[in-house]
Design an enzyme around this catalytic site. Structure first.
Site, PDB file in Angstrom:
ATOM      1  N   ASP A  36       0.807  -1.226   0.000  1.00 59.00           N
ATOM      2  CA  ASP A  36       0.000   0.000   0.000  1.00 59.00           C
ATOM      3  C   ASP A  36       0.835   1.269   0.000  1.00 59.00           C
ATOM      4  O   ASP A  36       0.342   2.334  -0.346  1.00 59.00           O
ATOM      5  CB  ASP A  36      -0.945  -0.001   1.205  1.00 59.00           C
ATOM      6  CG  ASP A  36      -0.207  -0.273   2.503  1.00 59.00           C
ATOM      7  OD1 ASP A  36       0.424  -1.336   2.615  1.00 59.00           O
ATOM      8  OD2 ASP A  36      -0.256   0.585   3.411  1.00 59.00           O
ATOM      9  N   LYS A  82      -3.068  -4.829   3.591  1.00 55.75           N
ATOM     10  CA  LYS A  82      -1.946  -3.921   3.342  1.00 55.75           C
ATOM     11  C   LYS A  82      -0.678  -4.492   3.971  1.00 55.75           C
ATOM     12  O   LYS A  82      -0.740  -5.056   5.063  1.00 55.75           O
ATOM     13  CB  LYS A  82      -2.224  -2.556   3.971  1.00 55.75           C
ATOM     14  CG  LYS A  82      -3.440  -1.867   3.421  1.00 55.75           C
ATOM     15  CD  LYS A  82      -3.677  -0.561   4.150  1.00 55.75           C
ATOM     16  CE  LYS A  82      -4.880   0.150   3.527  1.00 55.75           C
ATOM     17  NZ  LYS A  82      -5.191   1.414   4.152  1.00 55.75           N
TER      18      LYS A  82
END
Ligand SMILES: C[S@@+](CC[C@H](N)C(=O)[O-])C[C@H]1O[C@@H](n2cnc3c(N)ncnc32)[C@H](O)[C@@H]1O
Length: 251
Positions: free
Chosen positions: A36, A55
């Site tokens: 991310d 993430k």
């Protein structure tokens, strides 16, 4: 369920730069594990409803691979998204090694790398005959050390096109070293978050690289392409030269 885990290069950010293969895999994934810090969220717009998105920016290697193993063994289709092309500074080898000890089959899907997009935005060819035929993809040494024989000083001696990844924090030292071998007016493409909605690129000269980077507060997600080939129209290639015969044009 896919019988393997796919490591997918998603390009530098613009969803239109995804390959068809990457797109297909993202669309069918049950679990998407994504970098991310370097991939814009809109790449996930293609994911199917209900897919799980994880993430990785706050996870370590063991945590990431444990999640992948657990989800895969639970029968989910798992994809791991990396920015650009996974073979470049992607730290994929260590992930793959752990997954392979679990006898999980792996596939790597290549992607477009940041340097290619930055060059394209400036319509630059980085390999001009008699100027340079070589592109070096490297980084300035930082916390991740460089092998001694690959110091920027050694690489710069070739006077080829150099693409510096992960180097914004070391721009002062990089500029000083490069100026030992390249003229101060050598063109540099600087790209920040190239192809993101808030991304940009600029064409500057080597002598201004540090000053420009400080002014723009560049710390991360920055690519530098330093090249004597940029805006250099010294010589045309043989390929399209009427006097040059080859297999496909022999008259
Ligand atoms: C961990 S490396 C991964 C490189 C990636 N695998 C690739 O092929 O582009 C991250 C670095 O790539 C460069 N980078 C990746 N995406 C970028 C983008 N959209 N704009 C500018 N630089 C980018 C930056 O130098 C960034 O610090």
């Amino acid at each position: 369920m896919d019988n393997k885990i796919s490591f997918i290069g998603v390009g530098p950010g613009d969803p239109e730069l995804l390959t068809l293969k990457a797109l297909k895999k993202i669309k069918i994934a049950d679990v998407i594990i994504w970098t991310d810090s370097l991939i814009p969220e809109k790449i996930l717009d293609f994911s199917k409803e209900g897919s799980e998105k994880i993430k990785t920016s706050s996870l370590n290697l063991e945590q990431i691979t444990s999640i992948m193993i657990e989800k895969f063994q639970a029968g989910k289709t798992v994809v791991r998204l990396h920015d650009g092309d996974p073979c470049l500074f992607g730290a994929i080898r260590e992930q793959i090694e752990i997954l392979e000890t679990e006898k999980i089959e792996i596939e790597v899907v290549p992607g477009v790398s940041a340097f290619q997009v930055a060059a394209a935005y400036h319509k630059a060819e980085l390999t001009i005959p008699d100027v340079t035929q070589t592109i070096i993809l490297t980084r300035a040494g930082g916390r991740t050390g460089m092998p001694e024989k690959e110091s920027l000083k050694d690489l710069a001696k070739h006077n080829s096109s150099i693409c510096l990844y992960l180097s914004a924090r070391h721009v002062k030292r990089s500029q000083e070293t490069l100026l030992e071998f390249y003229p101060p007016e050598t063109k540099v493409i600087v790209g920040f978050r190239v192809s993101w909605d808030d991304g940009w690129t600029s064409l500057i000269e080597l002598k201004d690289m540090e000053k420009f980077s400080i002014e723009k507060k560049l710390i991360r997600t920055t690519i530098y392409i330093i090249s004597p080939a940029i805006n250099n129209s010294q010589k045309r290639s043989n390929l399209y030269n009427p006097s040059y015969k080859h297999l496909f044009r022999n008259k």
